[in-house]
Design a protein around this motif. Structure first.
Motif, mmCIF file in Angstrom:
data_model
loop_
_atom_site.group_PDB
_atom_site.id
_atom_site.type_symbol
_atom_site.label_atom_id
_atom_site.label_comp_id
_atom_site.label_asym_id
_atom_site.label_seq_id
_atom_site.Cartn_x
_atom_site.Cartn_y
_atom_site.Cartn_z
ATOM 1 N N PRO A 121 -6.147 7.053 -1.955
ATOM 2 C CA PRO A 121 -7.378 6.931 -2.742
ATOM 3 C C PRO A 121 -8.227 8.179 -2.594
ATOM 4 O O PRO A 121 -8.483 8.626 -1.473
ATOM 5 N N ASN A 122 -8.645 8.776 -3.706
ATOM 6 C CA ASN A 122 -9.337 10.065 -3.650
ATOM 7 C C ASN A 122 -10.847 9.942 -3.798
ATOM 8 O O ASN A 122 -11.538 10.949 -3.913
ATOM 9 N N ASP A 123 -11.361 8.715 -3.840
ATOM 10 C CA ASP A 123 -12.802 8.520 -3.810
ATOM 11 C C ASP A 123 -13.244 8.473 -2.353
ATOM 12 O O ASP A 123 -12.658 7.743 -1.543
ATOM 13 N N MET A 124 -14.280 9.214 -2.009
ATOM 14 C CA MET A 124 -14.701 9.350 -0.614
ATOM 15 C C MET A 124 -15.137 8.021 0.005
ATOM 16 O O MET A 124 -15.237 7.907 1.226
ATOM 17 N N ARG A 125 -15.389 7.010 -0.827
ATOM 18 C CA ARG A 125 -15.867 5.733 -0.293
ATOM 19 C C ARG A 125 -14.753 4.800 0.149
ATOM 20 O O ARG A 125 -15.022 3.696 0.616
ATOM 21 N N SER A 126 -13.497 5.166 -0.029
ATOM 22 C CA SER A 126 -12.409 4.266 0.369
ATOM 23 C C SER A 126 -11.372 5.007 1.198
ATOM 24 O O SER A 126 -11.160 6.211 1.033
ATOM 25 N N THR A 127 -10.728 4.279 2.091
ATOM 26 C CA THR A 127 -9.693 4.826 2.958
ATOM 27 C C THR A 127 -8.459 3.945 2.875
ATOM 28 O O THR A 127 -8.462 2.873 2.256
ATOM 29 N N VAL B 201 -0.832 -6.363 0.389
ATOM 30 C CA VAL B 201 -0.116 -6.545 -0.880
ATOM 31 C C VAL B 201 -1.102 -6.396 -2.039
ATOM 32 O O VAL B 201 -2.196 -6.971 -2.001
ATOM 33 N N MET B 202 -0.728 -5.613 -3.057
ATOM 34 C CA MET B 202 -1.599 -5.412 -4.198
ATOM 35 C C MET B 202 -1.772 -6.711 -4.980
ATOM 36 O O MET B 202 -0.795 -7.397 -5.296
ATOM 37 N N ILE B 203 -3.029 -7.037 -5.310
ATOM 38 C CA ILE B 203 -3.294 -8.274 -6.055
ATOM 39 C C ILE B 203 -3.912 -8.008 -7.423
ATOM 40 O O ILE B 203 -3.831 -8.870 -8.305
ATOM 41 N N SER B 204 -4.517 -6.830 -7.635
ATOM 42 C CA SER B 204 -5.116 -6.559 -8.942
ATOM 43 C C SER B 204 -5.412 -5.075 -9.098
ATOM 44 O O SER B 204 -5.488 -4.325 -8.120
ATOM 45 N N THR B 205 -5.583 -4.667 -10.358
ATOM 46 C CA THR B 205 -6.018 -3.311 -10.688
ATOM 47 C C THR B 205 -7.110 -3.428 -11.750
ATOM 48 O O THR B 205 -7.135 -4.387 -12.520
ATOM 49 N N GLU B 206 -7.981 -2.426 -11.806
ATOM 50 C CA GLU B 206 -9.099 -2.523 -12.754
ATOM 51 C C GLU B 206 -9.700 -1.155 -13.015
ATOM 52 O O GLU B 206 -9.903 -0.363 -12.087
ATOM 53 N N TRP B 207 -9.960 -0.859 -14.310
ATOM 54 C CA TRP B 207 -10.739 0.309 -14.691
ATOM 55 C C TRP B 207 -12.211 -0.078 -14.675
ATOM 56 O O TRP B 207 -12.584 -1.156 -15.136
ATOM 57 N N ARG B 208 -13.065 0.807 -14.162
ATOM 58 C CA ARG B 208 -14.476 0.471 -14.045
ATOM 59 C C ARG B 208 -15.146 0.380 -15.412
ATOM 60 O O ARG B 208 -15.960 -0.513 -15.653
ATOM 61 N N ARG B 209 -14.819 1.327 -16.317
ATOM 62 C CA ARG B 209 -15.486 1.372 -17.614
ATOM 63 C C ARG B 209 -14.530 0.964 -18.734
ATOM 64 O O ARG B 209 -13.365 1.368 -18.749
ATOM 65 N N LYS C 120 0.812 -1.209 0.000
ATOM 66 C CA LYS C 120 0.000 0.000 0.000
ATOM 67 C C LYS C 120 0.850 1.265 0.000
ATOM 68 O O LYS C 120 0.512 2.248 -0.676
ATOM 69 N N ARG C 121 1.916 1.259 0.760
ATOM 70 C CA ARG C 121 2.757 2.453 0.834
ATOM 71 C C ARG C 121 3.363 2.782 -0.535
ATOM 72 O O ARG C 121 3.465 3.953 -0.918
ATOM 73 N N GLU C 122 3.776 1.740 -1.264
ATOM 74 C CA GLU C 122 4.368 1.974 -2.583
ATOM 75 C C GLU C 122 3.316 2.471 -3.569
ATOM 76 O O GLU C 122 3.602 3.339 -4.403
ATOM 77 N N VAL C 123 2.102 1.926 -3.496
ATOM 78 C CA VAL C 123 1.025 2.412 -4.356
ATOM 79 C C VAL C 123 0.697 3.855 -4.010
ATOM 80 O O VAL C 123 0.507 4.696 -4.896
ATOM 81 N N GLU C 124 0.654 4.159 -2.733
ATOM 82 C CA GLU C 124 0.366 5.524 -2.299
ATOM 83 C C GLU C 124 1.447 6.489 -2.781
ATOM 84 O O GLU C 124 1.160 7.639 -3.150
ATOM 85 N N ARG C 125 2.679 6.039 -2.784
ATOM 86 C CA ARG C 125 3.777 6.894 -3.260
ATOM 87 C C ARG C 125 3.604 7.235 -4.737
ATOM 88 O O ARG C 125 3.906 8.357 -5.161
#
Length: 259
Positions: free
Chosen positions: A78-84, A116-124, A68-73
């Motif tokens: 996360p800038n969507d209000m629904r996630s922390t 640990v990051m396991i996946s990434t995905e675009w919604r549309r 998470k720290r590396e992704v945050e760097r």
């Protein structure tokens, strides 16, 4: 028992009357409008301009125990209000450029398991397609006959316009690109002269890009003479040979983002 013709006619008439009543009631209401500034945050979704290379860097490291720290760097929090930060699914609203003055707001999810990051995905799907277009290397194959007069390395006005457009796209879509410029001639004339001409043309294109605001540190150029021909024109002679060999007179520009 089926519905007879009179019953069908009656149902049709009821439908018409209902539509008329509905239209009359609708006309009793005035038009409804909302001021954009009065809408709450739940109605408004804007994103962050996260560089495409940073997103690609995250995706390329999938499966390499990026936390998470590396992704945050790379992407920020996360800038969507629904996630922390504590959630296993981080939601980002990312602005992907459509033009110099427009962009598409795209939702992007990064999923974690035990930090640990396991996946990434675009919604549309349209966001994923746009992202792929922006992250893939860009290639330009410019006709030397458009850029220069025959046997010249001075750029024409049409050539300046074409190069200015390329420079605008470089500035818009790339953060720190590697730009390779290759100049080519046809096989007419001495090979040594053609090699020198192709290098002067490649240098002229590089200079034009720099004048249009492209950082010179990103650029390298090279003349290739008559090598790697697109067409051979073996049985053509005279003035027709010059026209036939036109595709070989070109300047090739390749751009890829540095990571």
């Amino acid at each position: 028992m089926g519905i007879g013709p009179k019953a069908i006619a009656l149902v049709s008439m009821i439908g018409v009357l209902s539509s008329a009543v509905g239209l009359a009631k609708a006309q009793e209401f005035s038009d409804v409008s909302a001021d954009f500034t009065t809408l709450s945050e739940s109605f408004i979704r804007d994103g962050a301009f996260i560089p495409v290379p940073d997103v690609r860097s995250v995706e390329q490291r999938s499966g390499l125990s990026i936390n998470k720290r590396e992704v945050e760097r790379l992407l920020g929090s996360p800038n969507d209000m629904r996630s922390t930060f504590q959630d296993d699914n981080w939601l980002y609203n990312i602005n992907l450029p459509l033009s110099e003055s427009d962009y598409l707001v795209c939702q992007y999810r990064v999923s974690f398991q035990q930090d640990v990051m396991i996946s990434t995905e675009w919604r549309r799907p349209q966001c994923e397609r746009l992202y792929m277009e922006l992250s893939e290397p860009q290639e330009y194959n410019l006709s030397a006959d458009l850029l220069f007069a025959f046997d010249s390395a001075s750029i024409s006005s049409e050539g300046e316009n074409a190069i200015s457009q390329v420079a605008a796209e470089i500035r818009q879509y790339f953060e720190s690109p590697s730009i390779s410029i290759l100049g080519y001639t046809d096989r007419i004339g001495p090979s040594n002269y053609n090699m020198q001409l192709s290098e002067r043309r490649a240098e002229a294109v590089a200079t034009a890009l720099i004048k249009s605001g492209v950082d010179p540190r990103w650029i390298k150029y090279e003349g290739r003479g008559a090598s790697d021909p697109v067409i051979s024109c073996e049985d053509v002679k005279g003035n027709e040979l010059k026209s036939c060999l036109a595709p070989n007179r070109r300047v090739y520009i390749s751009l890829s983002e540095r990571f």
